[in-house]
Design a protein around this motif. Structure first.
Motif, PDB file in Angstrom:
ATOM      1  N   UNK A 280       0.896  -1.275  -0.358  1.00 57.09           N
ATOM      2  CA  UNK A 280      -0.324  -0.022  -0.030  1.00 57.09           C
ATOM      3  C   UNK A 280       0.681   1.235   0.090  1.00 57.09           C
ATOM      4  N   UNK A 281       2.108   1.066  -0.592  1.00 58.47           N
ATOM      5  CA  UNK A 281       3.175   2.210  -0.512  1.00 58.47           C
ATOM      6  C   UNK A 281       3.039   3.139  -1.600  1.00 58.47           C
ATOM      7  N   UNK A 282       2.649   2.394  -2.628  1.00 65.22           N
ATOM      8  CA  UNK A 282       2.081   2.456  -3.957  1.00 65.22           C
ATOM      9  C   UNK A 282       3.319   2.684  -5.079  1.00 65.22           C
ATOM     10  N   UNK A 283       4.779   1.722  -4.422  1.00 61.92           N
ATOM     11  CA  UNK A 283       5.419   1.475  -5.213  1.00 61.92           C
ATOM     12  C   UNK A 283       5.743   0.240  -6.265  1.00 61.92           C
ATOM     13  N   UNK A 284       6.643   0.316  -7.520  1.00 65.25           N
ATOM     14  CA  UNK A 284       6.368  -0.639  -8.053  1.00 65.25           C
ATOM     15  C   UNK A 284       6.642  -2.111  -7.251  1.00 65.25           C
ATOM     16  N   UNK A 285       5.587  -3.468  -7.703  1.00 59.38           N
ATOM     17  CA  UNK A 285       5.899  -4.957  -7.043  1.00 59.38           C
ATOM     18  C   UNK A 285       7.038  -4.998  -6.967  1.00 59.38           C
ATOM     19  N   UNK A 286       7.560  -5.165  -8.306  1.00 62.64           N
ATOM     20  CA  UNK A 286       9.081  -5.315  -9.013  1.00 62.64           C
ATOM     21  C   UNK A 286      10.152  -4.965  -7.840  1.00 62.64           C
ATOM     22  N   UNK A 287       9.781  -3.656  -7.668  1.00 59.10           N
ATOM     23  CA  UNK A 287      11.420  -2.462  -7.014  1.00 59.10           C
ATOM     24  C   UNK A 287      10.993  -2.859  -5.772  1.00 59.10           C
ATOM     25  N   UNK A 288       9.555  -3.920  -4.739  1.00 58.37           N
ATOM     26  CA  UNK A 288       9.424  -4.515  -3.379  1.00 58.37           C
ATOM     27  C   UNK A 288      10.770  -5.672  -3.433  1.00 58.37           C
ATOM     28  N   UNK A 289       9.922  -6.236  -3.927  1.00 64.70           N
ATOM     29  CA  UNK A 289      10.961  -8.006  -4.306  1.00 64.70           C
ATOM     30  C   UNK A 289      12.749  -7.682  -4.442  1.00 64.70           C
ATOM     31  N   UNK A 290      12.616  -6.717  -5.554  1.00 64.58           N
ATOM     32  CA  UNK A 290      14.507  -6.387  -5.852  1.00 64.58           C
ATOM     33  C   UNK A 290      15.008  -5.787  -4.342  1.00 64.58           C
ATOM     34  N   UNK A 291      14.314  -5.053  -3.472  1.00 63.00           N
ATOM     35  CA  UNK A 291      14.813  -4.035  -2.318  1.00 63.00           C
ATOM     36  C   UNK A 291      14.460  -5.378  -1.611  1.00 63.00           C
ATOM     37  N   UNK A 292      13.846  -6.345  -1.412  1.00 58.73           N
ATOM     38  CA  UNK A 292      13.749  -7.165   0.102  1.00 58.73           C
ATOM     39  C   UNK A 292      14.503  -8.396  -0.570  1.00 58.73           C
ATOM     40  N   UNK A 293      14.446  -8.927  -1.699  1.00 63.56           N
ATOM     41  CA  UNK A 293      15.698  -9.883  -2.073  1.00 63.56           C
ATOM     42  C   UNK A 293      17.212  -9.193  -2.093  1.00 63.56           C
ATOM     43  N   UNK A 294      17.527  -8.141  -1.993  1.00 63.09           N
ATOM     44  CA  UNK A 294      18.297  -6.926  -1.832  1.00 63.09           C
ATOM     45  C   UNK A 294      19.742  -7.262  -3.191  1.00 63.09           C
ATOM     46  N   UNK A 295      18.609  -7.173  -4.228  1.00 63.16           N
ATOM     47  CA  UNK A 295      19.210  -7.579  -5.883  1.00 63.16           C
ATOM     48  C   UNK A 295      18.684  -5.592  -6.365  1.00 63.16           C
ATOM     49  N   UNK A 296      20.074  -5.104  -6.907  1.00 59.08           N
ATOM     50  CA  UNK A 296      20.094  -3.881  -7.160  1.00 59.08           C
ATOM     51  C   UNK A 296      19.928  -3.775  -8.849  1.00 59.08           C
ATOM     52  N   UNK A 297      18.154  -3.920  -9.589  1.00 61.02           N
ATOM     53  CA  UNK A 297      18.616  -3.896 -11.137  1.00 61.02           C
ATOM     54  C   UNK A 297      20.070  -2.874 -11.661  1.00 61.02           C
TER      55      UNK A 297
END
Length: 93
Positions: free
Chosen positions: A70-87
């Motif tokens: 519910x923060x307005x961020x893109x789902x992909x960005x949230x998962x990348x942040x959670x996993x710890x992999x930056x595009x």
């Protein structure tokens, strides 16, 4: 590492709606895994569902309600942040 990547490719193809098994570089495999996580979890925030609140760098007060993103961020960005992999990291091969 090639065996692991090939195994992950077949697993992703078998378990999720991912592209056909073909030669992947590390980044495209990461993309496929993130896609599968989004497909499985839909709009459920990984920080709320799998980890304690407070680890997300973008944690907002409104995030305390429920498990939905519910923060307005893109789902992909949230998962990348959670996993710890930056595009921008790309492949480390």
């Amino acid at each position: 590492m090639d065996r692991l990547i090939k195994t992950l490719q077949v697993y992703m193809y078998d378990q999720y709606d991912c592209p056909d098994v073909h030669e992947h570089d590390e980044e495209s495999l990461v993309d496929d895994i993130i896609y599968a996580l989004i497909q499985k979890n839909e709009n459920r925030c990984p920080f709320k569902n799998y980890d304690c609140i407070g680890k997300c760098k973008f944690n907002l007060i409104s995030c305390a309600q429920g498990l939905e993103i519910d923060c307005g961020r893109e789902y992909e960005d949230i998962w990348r942040d959670f996993i710890g992999v930056d595009e921008s990291e790309g492949s480390n091969e």
